[in-house]
Design an enzyme around this catalytic site. Structure first.
Site, short mmCIF file in Angstrom:
data_model
loop_
_atom_site.label_atom_id
_atom_site.label_comp_id
_atom_site.label_asym_id
_atom_site.label_seq_id
_atom_site.Cartn_x
_atom_site.Cartn_y
_atom_site.Cartn_z
CE LYS A 25 -48.03 -21.09 87.53
NZ LYS A 25 -46.56 -21.24 87.61
NE ARG B 91 -48.30 -19.69 93.69
CZ ARG B 91 -48.12 -18.80 92.72
NH1 ARG B 91 -49.07 -18.53 91.87
NH2 ARG B 91 -46.97 -18.20 92.61
NE ARG C 45 -39.87 -14.67 84.58
CZ ARG C 45 -40.88 -15.22 85.22
NH1 ARG C 45 -42.02 -15.40 84.59
NH2 ARG C 45 -40.75 -15.61 86.47
NE ARG D 228 -41.99 -12.45 87.89
CZ ARG D 228 -42.91 -13.41 87.86
NH1 ARG D 228 -43.67 -13.55 86.79
NH2 ARG D 228 -43.07 -14.22 88.87
NE ARG E 130 -41.01 -17.23 91.95
CZ ARG E 130 -40.58 -16.94 90.73
NH1 ARG E 130 -39.38 -16.41 90.55
NH2 ARG E 130 -41.34 -17.17 89.69
P1 AP5 Z 1 -44.08 -18.24 82.39
O1 AP5 Z 1 -45.11 -18.49 81.35
O2 AP5 Z 1 -44.04 -16.88 83.01
O3 AP5 Z 1 -44.20 -19.35 83.55
P2 AP5 Z 1 -45.12 -19.35 84.81
O4 AP5 Z 1 -45.44 -20.77 85.08
O5 AP5 Z 1 -46.27 -18.41 84.64
O6 AP5 Z 1 -44.06 -18.84 85.89
P3 AP5 Z 1 -44.06 -17.63 86.89
O7 AP5 Z 1 -42.65 -17.51 87.36
O8 AP5 Z 1 -44.68 -16.39 86.33
O9 AP5 Z 1 -45.02 -18.24 87.97
P4 AP5 Z 1 -45.04 -18.11 89.46
O10 AP5 Z 1 -46.12 -19.06 89.79
O11 AP5 Z 1 -43.78 -18.28 90.20
O12 AP5 Z 1 -45.33 -16.54 89.62
P5 AP5 Z 1 -46.66 -15.72 89.81
O13 AP5 Z 1 -46.54 -14.53 88.95
O14 AP5 Z 1 -47.88 -16.56 89.73
O15 AP5 Z 1 -42.67 -18.64 81.79
C1 AP5 Z 1 -41.48 -18.44 82.51
C2 AP5 Z 1 -40.33 -18.20 81.51
O16 AP5 Z 1 -40.13 -19.38 80.74
C3 AP5 Z 1 -40.63 -17.08 80.50
O17 AP5 Z 1 -39.47 -16.39 80.23
C4 AP5 Z 1 -41.13 -17.83 79.26
O18 AP5 Z 1 -40.87 -17.13 78.09
C5 AP5 Z 1 -40.32 -19.13 79.35
N1 AP5 Z 1 -41.05 -20.29 78.80
C6 AP5 Z 1 -42.37 -20.58 78.96
N2 AP5 Z 1 -42.68 -21.73 78.33
C7 AP5 Z 1 -41.52 -22.18 77.76
C8 AP5 Z 1 -41.18 -23.32 76.97
N3 AP5 Z 1 -42.11 -24.25 76.64
N4 AP5 Z 1 -39.91 -23.46 76.57
C9 AP5 Z 1 -38.95 -22.55 76.90
N5 AP5 Z 1 -39.21 -21.42 77.64
C10 AP5 Z 1 -40.47 -21.24 78.06
O19 AP5 Z 1 -46.52 -15.30 91.35
C11 AP5 Z 1 -45.51 -14.41 91.78
C12 AP5 Z 1 -45.67 -14.16 93.27
O20 AP5 Z 1 -46.95 -13.56 93.53
C13 AP5 Z 1 -45.64 -15.40 94.16
O21 AP5 Z 1 -44.31 -15.79 94.50
C14 AP5 Z 1 -46.44 -14.91 95.37
O22 AP5 Z 1 -45.65 -14.09 96.20
C15 AP5 Z 1 -47.52 -14.06 94.73
N6 AP5 Z 1 -48.74 -14.81 94.40
C16 AP5 Z 1 -49.27 -14.99 93.17
N7 AP5 Z 1 -50.39 -15.72 93.25
C17 AP5 Z 1 -50.57 -16.00 94.56
C18 AP5 Z 1 -51.55 -16.73 95.27
N8 AP5 Z 1 -52.57 -17.34 94.66
N9 AP5 Z 1 -51.42 -16.83 96.62
C19 AP5 Z 1 -50.42 -16.22 97.27
N10 AP5 Z 1 -49.45 -15.52 96.66
C20 AP5 Z 1 -49.53 -15.41 95.31
#
Ligand code: AP5
Length: 185
Positions: free
Chosen positions: A14, A90, A129, A131, A142
């Protein structure tokens, strides 16, 4: 004007794809994960409230997100150029809040892009990754939170005829290509 929501499991791509498309269209990429991580990094009062939830892989309480989203979508760049929302909503309560907020702001969402990727691929990507919240136990949490709280949004947006599904289990450039075809850019 482009207004899109990116939906999908952790590691679906995403953030990666939202950033590319936002740069191409010169519109704000609004990632709640990035905003919250910044709050933690700067030790703000919001950061202090959210850190433990993020470290555990739990969702941060809705009420902490609502003011933040209302404020961000009301800013001039978002009002004038549109936005890509990445990581919000979410759960159904956040989606209902957003629906009401958009009505209030006289905005509407064009599409919800749902990136589909199998669990084993997600786990591998997140491991690589590395993180802070990409440890084995937190990834498992998650994914579970995603299944129980976020997956219902697939039907929520399908019922509103907004959902478009993209195969995210392809090389990044291929995913970008499908996305650009879908949104016409
Ligand atoms: P990436 O692009 O970062 O994927 P993503 O879908 O954005 O995954 P995230 O892990 O960042 O999402 P998330 O929803 O768990 O975390 P968020 O930050 O929103 O890609 C991931 C990896 O794959 C990278 O290394 C990339 O290079 C690789 N990749 C991408 N595309 C690829 C491809 N096609 N082929 C190969 N490799 C690829 O949330 C974190 C935390 O914040 C949550 O757990 C929660 O505690 C809080 N939070 C955030 N938003 C909310 C909300 N709305 N409500 C409540 N809590 C929230």
């Amino acid at each position: 004007m482009t207004r899109l929501i990116f939906l999908g499991p952790p590691g679906a791509g995403k953030g990666t794809q939202a950033k590319i498309l936002a740069d191409l269209r010169n519109i704000p990429h609004i990632s709640t994960g990035d905003i919250l991580r910044n709050a933690v990094a700067f030790h703000s009062s919001l950061g202090e409230k959210v850190q433990s939830y993020m470290d555990e892989g739990e969702l941060v309480p809705d009420e902490l997100l609502f003011d933040l989203i209302r404020h961000r979508l009301s800013q001039t760049d978002a009002v004038e150029r549109g936005w890509i929302l990445d990581g919000f909503p979410r759960n159904v309560s956040q989606a209902s809040f957003l629906e009401n907020l958009l009505q209030e702001l006289n905005q509407s969402c064009d599409r919800v892009i749902y990136l589909e990727v199998p669990d084993e691929v997600l786990t591998e990507r997140l491991h690589e990754r590395g993180r802070k919240d990409d440890s084995q136990a937190t990834i498992r949490k998650r994914l579970e939170v995603y299944r129980t709280q976020t997956v219902p949004l697939v039907d929520f947006y399908r019922e509103r005829s907004l959902l478009k599904t993209i195969n995210g289990d392809l090389p990044m450039q291929e995913v970008t290509k499908s996305l650009r075809q879908l949104v016409g850019s």
